[in-house]
Design a protein around this motif. Structure first.
Motif, short mmCIF file in Angstrom:
data_model
loop_
_atom_site.label_atom_id
_atom_site.label_comp_id
_atom_site.label_asym_id
_atom_site.label_seq_id
_atom_site.Cartn_x
_atom_site.Cartn_y
_atom_site.Cartn_z
N PHE A 199 -7.87 -5.07 -4.90
CA PHE A 199 -8.87 -4.39 -5.65
C PHE A 199 -9.73 -5.43 -5.97
O PHE A 199 -10.75 -4.37 -6.78
CB PHE A 199 -7.85 -3.66 -6.88
CG PHE A 199 -6.96 -2.70 -6.33
CD1 PHE A 199 -7.00 -2.00 -5.16
CD2 PHE A 199 -5.55 -2.66 -7.21
CE1 PHE A 199 -5.89 -1.24 -4.80
CE2 PHE A 199 -4.77 -1.58 -6.87
CZ PHE A 199 -4.53 -0.72 -5.49
N LYS B 58 0.89 -1.47 0.00
CA LYS B 58 -0.02 -0.09 -0.19
C LYS B 58 0.97 1.16 -0.03
O LYS B 58 0.62 2.21 -0.71
CB LYS B 58 -0.97 0.04 1.32
CG LYS B 58 -1.88 1.08 1.16
CD LYS B 58 -2.75 0.94 2.23
CE LYS B 58 -3.91 2.09 2.48
NZ LYS B 58 -4.69 2.00 3.75
N LYS C 74 -6.27 5.46 -6.44
CA LYS C 74 -6.08 5.15 -5.29
C LYS C 74 -6.62 3.58 -5.33
O LYS C 74 -6.03 2.81 -4.43
CB LYS C 74 -7.23 5.67 -4.28
CG LYS C 74 -6.62 5.83 -2.75
CD LYS C 74 -7.47 6.81 -2.09
CE LYS C 74 -6.86 6.92 -0.54
NZ LYS C 74 -7.36 7.84 0.30
N THR C 75 -7.60 3.09 -5.95
CA THR C 75 -8.03 1.89 -5.70
C THR C 75 -8.10 0.94 -7.20
O THR C 75 -8.74 -0.05 -7.57
CB THR C 75 -9.72 1.89 -5.50
OG1 THR C 75 -10.31 2.70 -6.68
CG2 THR C 75 -9.96 2.28 -4.27
N SER D 22 -9.17 -3.48 -10.92
CA SER D 22 -10.22 -4.28 -10.22
C SER D 22 -10.97 -5.27 -10.89
O SER D 22 -11.51 -6.35 -10.37
CB SER D 22 -11.14 -3.42 -9.50
OG SER D 22 -12.03 -2.76 -10.48
N GLN E 280 -0.13 5.56 -7.41
CA GLN E 280 -1.38 6.05 -7.24
C GLN E 280 -1.55 7.18 -8.31
O GLN E 280 -2.95 7.45 -8.72
CB GLN E 280 -1.56 6.47 -5.64
CG GLN E 280 -2.99 6.91 -5.55
CD GLN E 280 -3.05 7.13 -3.83
OE1 GLN E 280 -2.82 6.01 -3.15
NE2 GLN E 280 -3.29 8.31 -3.57
#
Lengths: 325, 136
Positions: free
Chosen positions: B134, B55, B68-69, B88, B63
């Motif tokens: 994610f 992270k 962020k995700t 994701s 990022q």
């Protein structure tokens, strides 16, 4: 004089105490403290099962940049890194709105380029506006704190030679070329205490070939500056710095520089500085408030005449840009 | 009069079409990963410490483009020629850890190589572990 001696004895004692505390933390494990004990146990068991023990890894990011405000950090970037530094120190904030808290006052600027040709060694060259000062410097990581705590602290040497190149048409300021030179040597001890907190203690010695007084015309019969006779050529100092990680990309930085050598006159003032650091993949941005304005480490330590007790603070920033080759 | 209006509408339509083509981001072209790299197993366990490390590295290095995700909506993504992708989605999550490790390490076109910026390979594996969080 006795009072001075007592004061400086106390400073030595405090410095010694901090260093002892530093090494006293050895047994507590670094950083990822909560997992360190488990990791140690696991590592020990693994060692019993496998014939070749795992190599100790150095801790990561004791500091995020080679700079912590006005001082170098213990960090030497990885081999092949090239870095450009841009540093500004604005005027003091005393005049308030009249020069917008020093932002519209005279600025001191430093441009620098650094390179890491071999592991653990950084070399660099810089040019600073004040006195048109060129600096050549080298930084070598002598010891690196390890994640398994076998080496509890990181130790780095930093050496810096500076040369004033401003014009001296009358030949009175710098009769000899060597009069333009100053030398700065520093040993930097740092420890990453936890994932969020790192500290650093850095004793230094500055050597000034010729003491340039603030009143160069004030000379003795033999033509030497009065101040030259009243200030030592060598000056010891110690810097205490710390980083508190606020998020993965934001750090709070604190720094204090204490002069140790006592001169007959013009003793430099201590420097207190604080700032915020924003870190990205290739940049570090530090915005700070402090007392040092010269940027060149030898001049900062030897000549600082800004006094935080008199409100002589100034705003500044450091920007570093990294490339990896 | 009517034909003039038709021509104007046609012209505007063409202009809008050309402009939207010009500002459309290229989709990612296929990225071949050597078999050996793709089959390399992740040596770092995806525990809390590794996820935290991943992270932190993600926040610092990834990022700004990938968001962020991992949805490809970072602040710098607007300036890229190629869309950074939605991590994701199955297209990324179905790839092996080794393949993701290879792509992060070696880079391609606008994606920088991170093997020098993140010199400890275990940290790159931790980024892979973090990318697994994610998954939709």
């Amino acid at each position: 004089m006795k009072a001075y001696t007592n004061t400086y004895c106390s400073i030595y004692k405090v410095a010694l105490l901090v260093l002892l505390c530093f090494t006293g933390l050895v047994k507590n494990g670094y950083g990822q403290d909560s997992t360190a004990t488990t990791q140690d146990t696991t590592a020990h068991e693994a060692e019993e099962q496998t014939p070749t023990p795992k190599k100790s890894k150095p801790v990561k990011e004791t500091f995020a940049s080679i700079w912590i405000l006005d001082n170098q950090t213990v960090v030497v970037p990885v081999k092949g890194t090239m870095e450009l530094d841009f540093m500004h120190r604005f005027g003091t904030i005393e005049n308030g709105y009249q020069d917008f808290f020093g932002l519209f006052a005279g600025t001191n600027i430093r441009l620098a380029g650094n390179y890491v040709p071999i592991d653990k060694l950084m070399v660099g060259l810089s040019f600073t506006e004040y006195n048109l000062t060129w600096e050549g410097y080298a930084k070598y990581a002598l010891l690196q704190q390890t994640q398994d705590n076998k080496i509890p602290v990181s130790v780095t040497y930093y050496g810096d030679v500076s040369i004033d190149t401003k014009a001296d048409p009358t030949g009175t300021l710098y009769p000899h070329f060597s009069d333009r030179m100053m030398f700065f040597n520093q040993l930097i001890f740092a420890r990453k205490i936890s994932d969020r907190f790192s500290i650093q203690v850095a004793p230094s010695i500055t050597h000034v070939n010729t003491v340039q007084g603030f009143y160069p015309g004030d000379t003795t019969a033999d033509g030497k500056s009065v101040l030259e006779k009243e200030m030592h050529h060598d000056h010891f100092a110690i810097a205490f710095s710390g980083k508190i990680k606020l998020s993965n990309t934001l750090n709070l930085l604190l720094n204090y520089d204490q002069p140790i050598t006592k001169h007959m006159t013009n003793n430099p003032n201590p420097n207190l500085s604080a700032g915020l650091e924003i870190v990205t993949s290739a940049h570090a941005f530090q915005v700070l408030i402090g007392n040092y304005r010269y940027i060149t480490p030898s001049r900062n330590n030897y000549y600082n005449n800004n006094n935080y007790q008199d409100g002589q603070w100034l705003i500044g920033f450091n920007i570093t840009r990294l490339w990896n080759f | 009069m009517k034909s003039k209006m038709t021509r104007t509408i046609l012209l505007i339509t063409i202009l809008v079409a050309v402009a939207s083509l010009a500002f459309t981001k290229k989709q990612q072209k296929p990225w071949a990963v050597p078999d050996k790299a793709s089959k390399t197993a992740n040596p770092v366990k995806a525990d809390a410490a590794s996820i935290n490390t991943g992270k932190a590295e993600w926040a610092k290095h990834c990022q700004s483009c990938h968001g962020k995700t991992g949805k490809g909506d970072g602040t710098k993504s607007g300036g890229l020629k190629t869309h950074p992708g939605d991590f994701s989605a199955a297209a990324t999550q179905s790839q092996s850890d080794g393949a993701l490790f290879y792509k992060i390490s070696e880079g391609r076109d606008e994606m920088p190589a991170f093997k020098k910026k993140i010199p400890d390979a275990d940290d790159i594996w931790s980024v892979v572990n973090y990318m697994r969080t994610f998954k939709k």
